[in-house]
Design an enzyme around this catalytic site. Sequence first.
Site, short mmCIF file in Angstrom:
data_model
loop_
_atom_site.label_atom_id
_atom_site.label_comp_id
_atom_site.label_asym_id
_atom_site.label_seq_id
_atom_site.Cartn_x
_atom_site.Cartn_y
_atom_site.Cartn_z
N ARG A 228 7.86 0.16 5.68
CA ARG A 228 6.42 0.14 5.95
C ARG A 228 6.07 1.32 6.86
O ARG A 228 6.90 1.77 7.65
CB ARG A 228 6.01 -1.16 6.65
CG ARG A 228 5.91 -2.36 5.75
CD ARG A 228 4.71 -2.29 4.80
NE ARG A 228 4.59 -3.47 3.96
CZ ARG A 228 5.06 -3.57 2.73
NH1 ARG A 228 5.68 -2.56 2.16
NH2 ARG A 228 4.89 -4.68 2.03
N HIS A 276 3.27 5.03 -2.13
CA HIS A 276 3.67 3.61 -2.09
C HIS A 276 4.01 3.10 -3.50
O HIS A 276 3.39 2.15 -3.99
CB HIS A 276 2.57 2.75 -1.44
CG HIS A 276 3.11 1.44 -0.91
ND1 HIS A 276 2.63 0.82 0.21
CD2 HIS A 276 4.11 0.62 -1.38
CE1 HIS A 276 3.29 -0.31 0.41
NE2 HIS A 276 4.20 -0.45 -0.54
#
Length: 313
Positions: A228, A276
Amino acid sequence: MATLLVKSGGEKAVAEWRSAFQAVDQRFRVHWWEDPAVPPEAVDYVLVWDPQPGWLRSLPKLKVVFSSGAGVDHITRDPDWPRQLPLVRMGGTETEQRMSEYIAWACLSLLREARAFARAQAAGQWLGRDACPSAAGRRVGILGLGNLGRRAAAALQAIGFPVQGWSRSRKDIPGVRSFAGPEELPDFLAGTDILVCLLPSTPETAGLIDARLLARLPPGAQVVNAGRGSHLVVPDLLAALESGQLDGAVLDVFEQEPLPPESPLWAHPKVTVTPHVASLPGRPERARYVAAAIADFEAGRPLPNLYDPERGY
Ligand code: NAP
Ligand code: GLV
């Protein structure tokens, strides 16, 4: 029949979700998250990415929350999420396989200077080399040896990288040296040439990859972050690249997504940015996983991959 609301991929994705669930189990009524035709008390299950705060709590008969991703920080950041309900993290072989492909690609890109050669090609330059490196000479250290870290370790080993890993608890994985807990982190870092982050986002892991951590890596080390954005302190990464302590990075996740146009990461000669996309399993695969978990749940069997509020992941 069971009513399942989905919020993953936007409203346009609902038709695909519906047919993916229909293909595995006819008894699901699948609706878009904000379908006004579905009263809140009719909802049995939800499959969500980033639900708006307070919404989950407004569904009085909800039985299980399914995250459409392996991480659940996009759900648990809602101060009102219903903590008494089971929260299931996405898993399964496709999620693991795709992440292992991404990590293998990222480590090979760093090893074989993909960014430098792409830039040289764009400039019409022949960037000759006397010799090329081999995976056997670059030690990969994986932060997080869970579902994704283990599978990535196996893929890297198959290519020839020496692999070690760091996690909260000790692991016994053939050929992978295991380091556990904060006290073993310095030794792990000292033997890591490519640092791969596959940690969950928790208060303990926030900002972990900072100047102090980067300084413990051997000079010229490289970083891959597919965990993350919260794990990485970007100004510290940029400073380490500037000083030469770091030699490159492949980054898939960011504090702010999409990465803002003004970010210095976009054009940095030593940074590869991906949007992502490291591991996005297909909707049919995710529907199969959720339908199988619901079948287990309704038969009184345990749910897979449950979020543990004590651990925070
Ligand atoms: P997982 O199975 O829960 O594994 C998490 C690993 O992290 C475990 O090995 C755990 O240690 C370790 N860990 C957690 N907190 C720690 C701490 N404080 N110190 C040391 N180790 C710690 O999770 P997963 O399914 O592998 O997924 C990992 C993460 O990948 C997700 O949470 C998500 O953020 C990210 N992800 C990204 C993408 C993408 O496309 N970029 C896709 C999917 C997932 P123990 O084994 O000892 O518990
Ligand atoms: C994606 O980031 C996921 O958590 O699955």
